[in-house]
Design an enzyme around this catalytic site. Structure first.
Site, PDB file in Angstrom:
ATOM      1  N   PRO A  11       0.788  -1.224   0.000  1.00  0.00           N
ATOM      2  CA  PRO A  11       0.000   0.000   0.000  1.00  0.00           C
ATOM      3  C   PRO A  11       0.823   1.279   0.000  1.00  0.00           C
ATOM      4  CG  PRO A  11      -0.123  -1.102   2.126  1.00  0.00           C
ATOM      5  CD  PRO A  11       0.540  -2.050   1.180  1.00  0.00           C
ATOM      6  N   ASN A  12       0.371   2.206  -0.800  1.00  0.00           N
ATOM      7  CA  ASN A  12       0.909   3.578  -0.909  1.00  0.00           C
ATOM      8  C   ASN A  12       2.234   3.659  -1.670  1.00  0.00           C
ATOM      9  OD1 ASN A  12      -1.226   4.848   0.574  1.00  0.00           O
ATOM     10  ND2 ASN A  12      -0.380   3.907   2.405  1.00  0.00           N
ATOM     11  N   ARG A  19       5.898  12.460  -2.476  1.00  0.00           N
ATOM     12  CA  ARG A  19       5.999  13.070  -1.142  1.00  0.00           C
ATOM     13  C   ARG A  19       7.023  12.323  -0.293  1.00  0.00           C
ATOM     14  NH1 ARG A  19       0.285  12.371   0.056  1.00  0.00           N
ATOM     15  NH2 ARG A  19      -0.089  12.581  -2.154  1.00  0.00           N
ATOM     16  N   TYR A  24      11.747   8.246   1.717  1.00  0.00           N
ATOM     17  CA  TYR A  24      11.594   7.184   0.716  1.00  0.00           C
ATOM     18  C   TYR A  24      12.338   7.439  -0.585  1.00  0.00           C
ATOM     19  CZ  TYR A  24       7.850   5.858   3.915  1.00  0.00           C
ATOM     20  OH  TYR A  24       7.136   5.500   5.023  1.00  0.00           O
ATOM     21  N   ASN A  75       7.954  -5.795  -0.601  1.00  0.00           N
ATOM     22  CA  ASN A  75       7.835  -4.653   0.300  1.00  0.00           C
ATOM     23  C   ASN A  75       6.348  -4.500   0.562  1.00  0.00           C
ATOM     24  OD1 ASN A  75       7.682  -2.286   1.707  1.00  0.00           O
ATOM     25  ND2 ASN A  75       8.987  -1.103   0.336  1.00  0.00           N
ATOM     26  N   ALA A  78       2.956  -0.896   5.041  1.00  0.00           N
ATOM     27  CA  ALA A  78       2.438  -0.966   6.415  1.00  0.00           C
ATOM     28  C   ALA A  78       1.893  -2.347   6.768  1.00  0.00           C
ATOM     29  CB  ALA A  78       1.363   0.097   6.606  1.00  0.00           C
ATOM     30  N   HIS A  81       3.736  -4.816   9.080  1.00  0.00           N
ATOM     31  CA  HIS A  81       3.657  -4.717  10.538  1.00  0.00           C
ATOM     32  C   HIS A  81       2.332  -5.225  11.096  1.00  0.00           C
ATOM     33  CE1 HIS A  81       6.999  -2.183   9.534  1.00  0.00           C
ATOM     34  NE2 HIS A  81       6.220  -1.269   8.971  1.00  0.00           N
ATOM     35  N   ASP A  88       0.665 -15.540   6.075  1.00  0.00           N
ATOM     36  CA  ASP A  88       0.177 -16.915   5.863  1.00  0.00           C
ATOM     37  C   ASP A  88       0.268 -17.286   4.378  1.00  0.00           C
ATOM     38  OD1 ASP A  88      -0.373 -17.369   8.521  1.00  0.00           O
ATOM     39  OD2 ASP A  88      -2.549 -17.094   8.340  1.00  0.00           O
ATOM     40  N   GLU A  99      12.633  -9.676   1.907  1.00  0.00           N
ATOM     41  CA  GLU A  99      11.826  -8.517   2.308  1.00  0.00           C
ATOM     42  C   GLU A  99      12.663  -7.253   2.129  1.00  0.00           C
ATOM     43  OE1 GLU A  99      10.828  -8.561   6.452  1.00  0.00           O
ATOM     44  OE2 GLU A  99       9.433  -6.875   6.276  1.00  0.00           O
ATOM     45  N   HIS A 101      12.620  -2.912   2.586  1.00  0.00           N
ATOM     46  CA  HIS A 101      12.010  -1.629   2.967  1.00  0.00           C
ATOM     47  C   HIS A 101      12.933  -0.515   2.517  1.00  0.00           C
ATOM     48  CE1 HIS A 101       8.791  -3.386   5.294  1.00  0.00           C
ATOM     49  NE2 HIS A 101       9.682  -4.236   5.786  1.00  0.00           N
ATOM     50  N   LEU A 102      12.350   0.511   1.964  1.00  0.00           N
ATOM     51  CA  LEU A 102      13.148   1.658   1.521  1.00  0.00           C
ATOM     52  C   LEU A 102      13.808   2.345   2.717  1.00  0.00           C
ATOM     53  CD1 LEU A 102      10.379   2.919  -0.844  1.00  0.00           C
ATOM     54  CD2 LEU A 102      12.661   2.291  -1.641  1.00  0.00           C
ATOM     55  N   SER A 103      13.026   2.554   3.763  1.00  0.00           N
ATOM     56  CA  SER A 103      13.533   3.236   4.958  1.00  0.00           C
ATOM     57  C   SER A 103      14.065   2.208   5.952  1.00  0.00           C
ATOM     58  CB  SER A 103      12.407   4.054   5.600  1.00  0.00           C
ATOM     59  OG  SER A 103      11.349   3.197   6.013  1.00  0.00           O
ATOM     60  N   ARG A 108      12.816   4.165  13.077  1.00  0.00           N
ATOM     61  CA  ARG A 108      11.530   4.871  13.033  1.00  0.00           C
ATOM     62  C   ARG A 108      10.675   4.513  14.257  1.00  0.00           C
ATOM     63  NH1 ARG A 108       9.084   4.591   7.178  1.00  0.00           N
ATOM     64  NH2 ARG A 108       7.841   6.262   8.130  1.00  0.00           N
ATOM     65  N   ARG A 112       6.900   0.156  13.870  1.00  0.00           N
ATOM     66  CA  ARG A 112       7.470  -0.346  12.610  1.00  0.00           C
ATOM     67  C   ARG A 112       8.605  -1.339  12.848  1.00  0.00           C
ATOM     68  NH1 ARG A 112       5.269   3.219   8.686  1.00  0.00           N
ATOM     69  NH2 ARG A 112       4.881   5.251   9.598  1.00  0.00           N
TER      70      ARG A 112
HETATM   71  O1  CA2 Z   1      10.303   1.832   4.152  1.00  0.00           O
HETATM   72  C1  CA2 Z   1       9.471   1.169   3.526  1.00  0.00           C
HETATM   73  O2  CA2 Z   1       9.677   0.716   2.419  1.00  0.00           O
HETATM   74  C2  CA2 Z   1       8.081   0.947   4.142  1.00  0.00           C
HETATM   75  O3  CA2 Z   1       7.638  -0.345   3.765  1.00  0.00           O
HETATM   76  C3  CA2 Z   1       7.179   2.023   3.563  1.00  0.00           C
HETATM   77  C4  CA2 Z   1       5.769   2.008   4.150  1.00  0.00           C
HETATM   78  C5  CA2 Z   1       5.822   2.012   5.671  1.00  0.00           C
HETATM   79  O4  CA2 Z   1       4.510   1.876   6.199  1.00  0.00           O
HETATM   80  C6  CA2 Z   1       6.714   0.901   6.215  1.00  0.00           C
HETATM   81  O5  CA2 Z   1       6.754   1.022   7.631  1.00  0.00           O
HETATM   82  C7  CA2 Z   1       8.113   1.013   5.664  1.00  0.00           C
HETATM   83  C8  CA2 Z   1       4.977   3.227   3.709  1.00  0.00           C
HETATM   84  C9  CA2 Z   1       4.945   3.479   2.237  1.00  0.00           C
HETATM   85  C10 CA2 Z   1       4.364   4.856   2.052  1.00  0.00           C
HETATM   86  O6  CA2 Z   1       4.705   5.321   0.784  1.00  0.00           O
HETATM   87  C11 CA2 Z   1       4.609   6.657   0.535  1.00  0.00           C
HETATM   88  C12 CA2 Z   1       4.944   7.057  -0.724  1.00  0.00           C
HETATM   89  C13 CA2 Z   1       4.899   8.382  -1.052  1.00  0.00           C
HETATM   90  C14 CA2 Z   1       4.520   9.330  -0.129  1.00  0.00           C
HETATM   91  C15 CA2 Z   1       4.183   8.915   1.142  1.00  0.00           C
HETATM   92  C16 CA2 Z   1       4.229   7.576   1.476  1.00  0.00           C
END
Ligand code: CA2
Length: 157
Positions: A11-12, A19, A24, A75, A78, A81, A88, A99, A101-103, A108, A112
């Site tokens: 998601p997202n 943003r 990210y 990836n 959210a 978590h 499953d 797995e 994660h960008l961050s 954090r 997370r």
């Molecule tokens: O660091 C990562 O890759 C995460 O999977 C990114 C997720 C976050 O919930 C995980 O804890 C760590 C969030 C992705 C949100 O993506 C955005 C993209 C553009 C602007 C804002 C958020």
């Protein structure tokens, strides 16, 4: 036949580049996917990419990959978590899963710091931005045994 890898984003992540660049990076998801395609080509891997915002949609992507792919890069955003349903589904795949994660999720918020996906992943890469996906492809290229590797010990680090 080239080993097949699915890069699955949650998601997202379709909003990347628009943003929060400090967290990210500035690459869009399309940039990341095209860098993965180019890198997969150099490694002799076939690549598929998918992204979904819904938990059930991600579970369906994993079901559809089942038996068709030789490795996964995930990836789950959210849902990493929170989602027992996704973990499953991933646990049924029986192929190496990396797995990403960008961050750096450990720098954090505490919520997370735990990832359900990590409990079944072969390896976890976080905090290296979009480069993490390319490192995950390198890892899978070593972990996925190829027919010509039989008995040579390849397929392991
Ligand atoms: O660091 C990562 O890759 C995460 O999977 C990114 C997720 C976050 O919930 C995980 O804890 C760590 C969030 C992705 C949100 O993506 C955005 C993209 C553009 C602007 C804002 C958020």
């Amino acid at each position: 036949m080239r080993p097949r890898v699915l890069v699955l984003n949650g998601p997202n992540l379709n909003m990347l580049g628009s943003r929060e660049p400090a967290l990210y990076g500035t690459d869009t998801l399309a940039d990341i996917e095209s860098a993965c395609r180019a890198h997969a080509r150099t490694l002799g891997l076939a690549l598929e990419c998918a992204q979904a915002n819904g938990e059930g949609d991600l579970v369906t992507c994993v079901h559809q990959a089942h038996g068709r792919v030789d490795g996964l890069i995930v990836n789950a955003g959210a849902y990493s978590h929170t989602s027992i349903a996704l973990v499953d589904a991933l646990a049924l795949v029986d192929r190496p899963i990396i797995e990403v994660h960008l961050s750096n999720i450990f720098r954090r918020e505490p919520f997370r710091h735990h990832s359900y996906v990590s409990t079944i992943a072969r390896g976890v890469i976080c905090g290296l931005g979009s480069h993490g996906y390319l490192l995950a492809l390198d890892a899978l290229a070593k972990l996925m045994p190829r027919p010509c590797d039989e008995g040579t010990g390849h397929g392991e680090f």
